[in-house]
Design a protein around this motif. Structure first.
Motif, PDB file in Angstrom:
ATOM      1  N   ILE A 162       0.845  -1.194   0.000  1.00  0.00           N
ATOM      2  CA  ILE A 162       0.000   0.000   0.000  1.00  0.00           C
ATOM      3  C   ILE A 162       0.879   1.242   0.000  1.00  0.00           C
ATOM      4  N   ASP A 163       0.734   2.065  -1.013  1.00  0.00           N
ATOM      5  CA  ASP A 163       1.529   3.283  -1.141  1.00  0.00           C
ATOM      6  C   ASP A 163       0.892   4.444  -0.382  1.00  0.00           C
ATOM      7  N   LYS A 164      -0.427   4.615  -0.520  1.00  0.00           N
ATOM      8  CA  LYS A 164      -1.106   5.761   0.083  1.00  0.00           C
ATOM      9  C   LYS A 164      -2.514   5.361   0.481  1.00  0.00           C
ATOM     10  N   ARG A 165      -3.042   6.014   1.512  1.00  0.00           N
ATOM     11  CA  ARG A 165      -4.387   5.761   1.996  1.00  0.00           C
ATOM     12  C   ARG A 165      -5.151   7.070   2.095  1.00  0.00           C
ATOM     13  N   LEU A 166      -6.469   7.006   1.909  1.00  0.00           N
ATOM     14  CA  LEU A 166      -7.332   8.172   2.053  1.00  0.00           C
ATOM     15  C   LEU A 166      -8.595   7.745   2.786  1.00  0.00           C
ATOM     16  N   VAL A 167      -8.876   8.398   3.895  1.00  0.00           N
ATOM     17  CA  VAL A 167     -10.048   8.066   4.696  1.00  0.00           C
ATOM     18  C   VAL A 167     -11.265   8.788   4.139  1.00  0.00           C
ATOM     19  N   GLY A 168     -12.373   8.071   4.001  1.00  0.00           N
ATOM     20  CA  GLY A 168     -13.634   8.649   3.564  1.00  0.00           C
ATOM     21  C   GLY A 168     -14.748   8.287   4.524  1.00  0.00           C
ATOM     22  N   GLU A 169     -15.761   9.140   4.595  1.00  0.00           N
ATOM     23  CA  GLU A 169     -16.899   8.912   5.486  1.00  0.00           C
ATOM     24  C   GLU A 169     -18.136   8.549   4.668  1.00  0.00           C
ATOM     25  N   VAL A 170     -18.830   7.525   5.107  1.00  0.00           N
ATOM     26  CA  VAL A 170     -20.045   7.070   4.431  1.00  0.00           C
ATOM     27  C   VAL A 170     -21.180   8.054   4.750  1.00  0.00           C
ATOM     28  N   ILE A 171     -21.818   8.578   3.697  1.00  0.00           N
ATOM     29  CA  ILE A 171     -22.922   9.516   3.890  1.00  0.00           C
ATOM     30  C   ILE A 171     -24.259   8.940   3.456  1.00  0.00           C
ATOM     31  N   ASN A 172     -24.231   7.796   2.785  1.00  0.00           N
ATOM     32  CA  ASN A 172     -25.487   7.150   2.404  1.00  0.00           C
ATOM     33  C   ASN A 172     -25.226   5.661   2.141  1.00  0.00           C
ATOM     34  N   VAL A 173     -26.182   4.825   2.564  1.00  0.00           N
ATOM     35  CA  VAL A 173     -26.074   3.379   2.407  1.00  0.00           C
ATOM     36  C   VAL A 173     -27.291   2.883   1.648  1.00  0.00           C
ATOM     37  N   GLU A 174     -27.055   2.108   0.606  1.00  0.00           N
ATOM     38  CA  GLU A 174     -28.136   1.496  -0.164  1.00  0.00           C
ATOM     39  C   GLU A 174     -27.865  -0.004  -0.220  1.00  0.00           C
ATOM     40  N   VAL A 175     -28.531  -0.739   0.664  1.00  0.00           N
ATOM     41  CA  VAL A 175     -28.324  -2.176   0.784  1.00  0.00           C
ATOM     42  C   VAL A 175     -29.648  -2.875   0.542  1.00  0.00           C
TER      43      VAL A 175
ATOM     44  N   THR B 288     -31.414  -6.414  -2.096  1.00  0.00           N
ATOM     45  CA  THR B 288     -31.063  -7.575  -2.905  1.00  0.00           C
ATOM     46  C   THR B 288     -30.661  -7.185  -4.320  1.00  0.00           C
ATOM     47  N   LEU B 289     -31.044  -5.994  -4.769  1.00  0.00           N
ATOM     48  CA  LEU B 289     -30.713  -5.547  -6.117  1.00  0.00           C
ATOM     49  C   LEU B 289     -29.445  -4.711  -6.174  1.00  0.00           C
ATOM     50  N   ARG B 290     -29.198  -3.928  -5.132  1.00  0.00           N
ATOM     51  CA  ARG B 290     -28.044  -3.035  -5.132  1.00  0.00           C
ATOM     52  C   ARG B 290     -27.391  -3.035  -3.756  1.00  0.00           C
ATOM     53  N   GLN B 291     -26.066  -3.126  -3.772  1.00  0.00           N
ATOM     54  CA  GLN B 291     -25.270  -3.026  -2.551  1.00  0.00           C
ATOM     55  C   GLN B 291     -24.244  -1.918  -2.804  1.00  0.00           C
ATOM     56  N   ARG B 292     -24.616  -0.702  -2.427  1.00  0.00           N
ATOM     57  CA  ARG B 292     -23.790   0.458  -2.756  1.00  0.00           C
ATOM     58  C   ARG B 292     -23.631   1.364  -1.533  1.00  0.00           C
ATOM     59  N   LEU B 293     -22.549   2.131  -1.525  1.00  0.00           N
ATOM     60  CA  LEU B 293     -22.295   3.160  -0.524  1.00  0.00           C
ATOM     61  C   LEU B 293     -21.979   4.469  -1.230  1.00  0.00           C
ATOM     62  N   LEU B 294     -22.352   5.569  -0.604  1.00  0.00           N
ATOM     63  CA  LEU B 294     -21.965   6.895  -1.085  1.00  0.00           C
ATOM     64  C   LEU B 294     -20.989   7.483  -0.071  1.00  0.00           C
ATOM     65  N   VAL B 295     -19.801   7.866  -0.541  1.00  0.00           N
ATOM     66  CA  VAL B 295     -18.722   8.326   0.329  1.00  0.00           C
ATOM     67  C   VAL B 295     -18.336   9.743  -0.078  1.00  0.00           C
ATOM     68  N   ASN B 296     -17.945  10.537   0.922  1.00  0.00           N
ATOM     69  CA  ASN B 296     -17.667  11.955   0.688  1.00  0.00           C
ATOM     70  C   ASN B 296     -16.258  12.210   0.152  1.00  0.00           C
ATOM     71  N   ARG B 297     -15.793  11.383  -0.744  1.00  0.00           N
ATOM     72  CA  ARG B 297     -14.521  11.595  -1.435  1.00  0.00           C
ATOM     73  C   ARG B 297     -14.752  11.363  -2.915  1.00  0.00           C
ATOM     74  N   GLY B 298     -14.209  12.293  -3.748  1.00  0.00           N
ATOM     75  CA  GLY B 298     -14.455  12.193  -5.178  1.00  0.00           C
ATOM     76  C   GLY B 298     -13.238  12.546  -6.008  1.00  0.00           C
TER      77      GLY B 298
ATOM     78  N   GLU C 256     -22.475  -3.085   6.564  1.00  0.00           N
ATOM     79  CA  GLU C 256     -23.514  -2.143   6.940  1.00  0.00           C
ATOM     80  C   GLU C 256     -23.143  -1.306   8.159  1.00  0.00           C
ATOM     81  N   ASN C 257     -22.029  -1.622   8.832  1.00  0.00           N
ATOM     82  CA  ASN C 257     -21.742  -0.983  10.110  1.00  0.00           C
ATOM     83  C   ASN C 257     -20.660   0.081  10.046  1.00  0.00           C
ATOM     84  N   ASP C 258     -19.682  -0.091   9.172  1.00  0.00           N
ATOM     85  CA  ASP C 258     -18.552   0.834   9.140  1.00  0.00           C
ATOM     86  C   ASP C 258     -18.970   2.207   8.619  1.00  0.00           C
TER      87      ASP C 258
END
Length: 310
Positions: free
Chosen positions: A122-135, A137-147, A268-270
């Protein structure tokens, strides 16, 4: 006749029928989807829309964020003290694990006649915060405040402190959408640490289950085995923990085994995730396209020239 004529005139002024308009819209939609699939020319529009809807996403998430802030503000002193003690204990445990890992790496380096251990992939790391969770059976997605403004790129690996979480699916200027490894559209090359068997872990649409559908009956995979990334998917480096096998069923009438595994990452917890960058030339980095390419056979040798007789 006058009444009939007036009715005909009124009907003629209504314009195209509903069915014809529906057909036109359907044709336009299919054409747009075709060109977007081939050329990806709607990515720019999606990028701009991500910037436009990001404030709305924050606003929708604000009530729950405010409620969490109130709960954390009224936490008792005893609870905070217990949390600090638990974190100190976890820190000591992690230090012991790190020391053991360092010793194993040195032993491995000695066995391989190396002078020093390999550096971290691992060369570099960037911490992001989850702002929305969509879990679902059709979609397993997260929205994170890094772009895109933070250097995040498409298909970038995303992990937690426990294991692999997913990869970047779409990016905007200030946020990114993460597709989780449990999404039904996601496939991840993995390797069994104990036996070395390689296979592919597929998402099932459930946040607690992965499926390994391509393992033959004679392969050595057991309940409790740890699965890590194999480094062959051109996304994740080798050795990141993914899941642990929870179910192995072998039916003699079927050529493949039925194997399930539970992800190690808290799907779902992090609340915080890590975007990672890897050293491209590290031995554990993802296989390059050149390494994965199969060389074409050489052309047939030219016919031998006839031997001249004296």
């Amino acid at each position: 006749m006058a009444v009939f004529g007036s009715g005909t005139s009124s009907f003629g002024g209504r314009g195209p029928s509903f069915g014809f308009r529906y057909f036109c819209y359907a044709v336009v939609s299919v054409v747009l989807m075709f060109y977007d699939q081939k050329g990806g020319w709607l990515d720019t529009a999606r990028y701009g829309l991500q910037a436009a809807i990001y404030p709305l996403q924050l606003a929708v998430n604000s009530p729950s964020a405010a409620w969490r802030w109130l709960e954390e503000s009224f936490t008792t002193r005893e609870t905070l003290r217990a949390e600090v003690d638990r974190l100190r204990e976890d820190l000591r445990n992690q230090q012991l694990i790190t020391l053991r890992q360092s010793a194993l790496e040195k032993e491995n380096a000695t066995l391989r006649n190396l002078n020093s251990t390999l550096p971290n992939v691992i060369d570099k790391r960037l911490v992001g915060e989850v702002i929305n969770v969509e879990v679902s059976t059709l979609r397993q997605r997260l929205l994170v405040n890094r772009g895109g403004t933070d250097g995040v790129y498409k298909s970038q690996p995303v992990v937690t402190g426990d294991g692999v979480l997913g990869q970047v699916f779409r990016i905007g200027p200030f946020s990114s959408e993460i597709i989780l490894i449990t999404d039904a559209e996601h496939a991840l090359p993995v390797q069994d640490v104990r036996s070395g068997e390689r296979t592919i872990a597929l998402g099932t649409g459930k946040s607690t289950t992965l499926e390994l559908p391509y393992v033959p009956q004679n392969k050595d995979v057991k309940v409790g085995d740890l699965l890590v990334t194999s480094g062959l998917g051109r996304v994740f480096p080798y050795g990141l923990p993914v899941a642990r096998v929870t179910k192995v069923e072998r039916d003699p009438a079927q050529p493949l085994s039925t194997i399930h595994a539970v992800p190690l990452a808290g799907i779902e917890n992090d609340r915080e995730v890590l975007f990672i960058w890897q050293f491209p030339n590290h031995p554990a980095a993802t296989a390059s396209p050149a390494a994965l390419a199969v060389e074409a056979p050489d052309a047939a040798p030219a016919a031998a020239a006839p031997v001249k007789t004296p």
